[in-house]
Each structure stands twice: as structure tokens, then as C-alpha cells.
Motif scaffolding. Structure first.
Motif: not given
Length: 368
Positions: A54-56, A59-60, A306-309
Motif C-alpha cells: 500500500d503506497p501510503e 511511505r509511513a 538529503d533523502n526526501r522519502l
């Protein structure tokens, strides 16, 4: 702009005036900035197992892992992003979307930092990997132009400091210098892997007048910074936050050690990444991050994601945090952006033109 191509950065109010400020991104890792939905799709194609599809939720997971304080868990995040960046098609897509995400963040000049040697598992060689990324960057620039936005991008070809491949990577960067490569870096574990171990590569780049930035002063302190600027000819410091260990300053008063004085007097640019530094323990909070005190002392500070994700961030979010938690104002944000533009690995005439055509008018239009 089409928000499907240029989505609002995570953690930023789409109406925040900071979002429209013109920005320069110097310390921005390609493998640390993938879109979660893209990771899910590429992982399915590659047969790579993710913590969640699940993309969201993914992300979390990346954010929570980076904030866990567990180094093993933090490094695991990159295992997933690098794993899905092993084909030319995947590298091109990631690079294209990386540019579009820069545009959505208000960035008009960006340097994509990545290590080609980490993307050879499926048969690519380093030259083919660089070519694939360059295609993606150029496609992203074209998409931006089609939507009325100007952005200039270049590759920071990076070697890994815990490997022994830096000379080959330096030669690769020189090969691509007229075709998209703008500079060289070393990254990876800092403590125990000094930049001087790669002196052959740095000496070559120095002889060839090729720009260099070095990760230093994040996980390791004074000696790492000293070697970077005095032994390895670095024009910029990746992070550099621990330069404060070479000074005794309280409320703007005190003394600087020889190294800190050199970095200040020579205006060596510091590629500071506030949220990332808090995650890795280089700073306790945004309010207490060294960037504000260094700025006030006159150091050449720049603001980077730095690292956006992993940090769920963008330059817009970093700027908003500095305003809300460290007392920055519009003048401070403009100063850091001017610093970043002036120290980018972009020809002087282009930087000079961008100041007059993009940077100054962009800040004149915004009120916080």
C-alpha cells in the motif's frame, strides 16, 4: 501544473507561500527520493518483496524506519529503493519523477546524487546506468518545460567510501562531464572510512579540474571534515554539521578552532540537511540544529532534503520547519538559497543569469 506529474511534496500545505519560493537542491539522493507508488510498481515487476504494497502505508514505513533510531532498520530502507533501481527502464523512470518532484518543490537547479556501482545487479554496467539516469533527467526537464517551468539538473556521480572502486567511479564521472555529470562525491559509512583512503581518485579529479563534494561531518567529526577540505580538495561539504565541534561559541561569542575558522574564512559551502540530521542523531531538534548558529556566524549554509522519502520531506518543508521552529525569516531563506546557487556545480554565467531571472524576482513576489 498537472498535480499527477508534479504532486505537492509530502508534509507541505499546498497553499504555503514557501512552496512557491525558487530553490536550489544540492544534497538530494536519487535513491532516497522515490515515490512510494513507484516503488510498489517496480517491486512487483522485479519480484522484490516490500514491507507493504500500500503506497501510503509504505511511505509511513520508510519514515518510521528512518526515525526509529535503529541504524539497521534505517539502512534497510535503502535496500528496498536500490533493489527496484536495477534496470535501465527503472532508473530512467525514477530520475524523471525525481525531476518532476523537484519542480513541484519550487526547485530550479538540482543535483542528483547517486552511486552507479549500486545498480549493477541485473547486468547493467556503470556507463549504462549513468546513461539511463541521464535520459530520465532530460525527460523530466522536458516535462517541466512543457508545463512552463525551468529547471536545470546534473548528476553527482558518487562512489561508496567502504568500497575500493572510487577511481573507476571518478573516471566514469570525467567521461560524462560534458553529458550531464557535474560533480563527484563519496557516500556511505563515514566513521572508519576516511576520505583520504580514496586519495588517488580525488587527486585525479583535482588535476582534471572536476568539482568535488564529500560527505563529512555527519557521522564523524573534525578529522573527517579536515581530510575532506585539506587533503581531498573538496569544494563543498556534504552535511558538515559537526564543524561546531571545532568551536566554542555561545550566543555568537567565543572562539573558532583552526579548521572552523578556515571553513568560515574560505566560505566552504555546507550542505546541511536538518530533518535528516535529527533522524541520525547529528542534531537534537530543528530548533537546536547547528544550521541557525552557523548562519548567524556567517558560514556558507545551504538547506537540503538529503533523502526526501526517508525524511518525508522537501526543501519547502525544511524551510517551513526552520521558520516555525528556529526563527528564520524570508531574508534567511533567501540567503541560504543564494548560497546554494553560488556554490552549485553549474557554470558561473548560468548561476549569474539565474540570480537575476529566477531567484531575486521569485523572492520579491512572496510574503511569509
Amino acid at each position: 501544473m498537472d498535480t499527477r506529474l508534479f504532486p505537492t511534496p509530502a508534509g507541505v500545505d499546498p497553499h504555503d507561500p514557501i512552496l512557491s519560493l525558487p530553490k536550489v537542491s544540492l544534497h538530494d539522493h536519487l535513491d532516497g527520493g522515490l515515490r512510494p507508488a513507484t516503488i510498489v510498481e517496480l517491486a512487483a515487476e522485479a519480484g522484490h518483496e516490500l514491507p507493504t504494497t500500500d503506497p501510503e502505508a509504505l511511505r509511513a514505513w520508510f519514515r518510521d524506519s528512518a526515525e526509529s533510531g535503529d541504524l539497521v532498520r534505517y539502512l534497510e530502507t535503502f535496500e528496498h529503493t536500490v533493489a527496484v533501481m536495477q534496470t535501465a527502464v527503472a532508473l530512467t523512470r525514477v530520475a524523471r519523477e525525481w525531476v518532476c518532484d523537484q519542480v513541484a518543490d519550487g526547485v530550479f537547479l538540482a543535483e542528483a546524487r547517486w552511486a552507479p556501482e549500486q545498480h549493477l545487479r541485473e547486468g547493467l554496467d556503470m556507463d549504462e546506468a549513468v546513461a539511463a539516469v541521464q535520459r530520465g533527467l532530460e525527460e523530466g526537464v522536458a516535462l517541466a518545460a512543457d508545463n512552463g517551468r525551468v529547471i536545470r539538473v546534473g548528476q553527482l556521480i558518487t562512489a561508496m567510501r567502504h568500497q575500493d572502486n572510487s577511481l573507476a567511479v571518478a573516471e566514469l564521472a570525467l567521461h560524462w562531464r560534458e553529458h550531464g555529470a557535474v560533480g563527484f562525491d563519496i557516500a556511505g559509512p563515514e566513521e572508519g572510512f576516511p576520505p583520504s583512503a580514496h586519495l588517488t581518485a580525488f587527486d585525479l579529479l583535482h588535476r582534471e579540474c572536476f568539482p568535488v563534494t564529500i560527505h563529512a561531518g555527519e557521522a564523524d567529526g573534525r578529522e573527517s571534515i579536515l581530510e575532506a577540505v585539506q587533503v581531498c580538495h573538496a569544494q563543498r561539504l556534504g552535511h558538515g554539521a559537526r564543524i561546531v565541534e571545532d568551536m566554542d561559541v555561545v550566543d555568537g561569542e567565543g572562539t573558532l578552532g583552526n579548521l572552523a575558522a578556515w571553513v568560515l574564512d574560505q566560505q566552504v559551502p555546507l550542505e546541511l540537511c536538518p530533518s535528516s540530521n535529527v533522524q541520525t542523531g547529528a542534531a537534537r531538534s530543528i530548533a537546536e540544529h547547528p544550521i541557525t548558529g552557523l548562519k548567524d556566524l556567517g558560514f556558507h549554509v545551504t538547506v537540503n532534503p538529503d533523502n526526501r522519502l526517508m525524511s518525508a520531506t522537501s526543501i519547502s518543508r525544511e524551510m517551513r520547519l526552520l521558520v516555525d521552529e528556529a526563527g528564520w525569516d524570508l531574508g534567511d531563506l533567501e540567503l541560504a538559497t543564494v548560497n546554494a546557487l553560488s556554490s552549485s556545480f553549474t557554470p558561473y554565467d548560468v548561476r549569474d543569469r539565474f540570480i537575476d531571472e529566477i531567484l531575486i524576482p521569485g523572492f520579491d513576489r512572496v510574503e511569509l
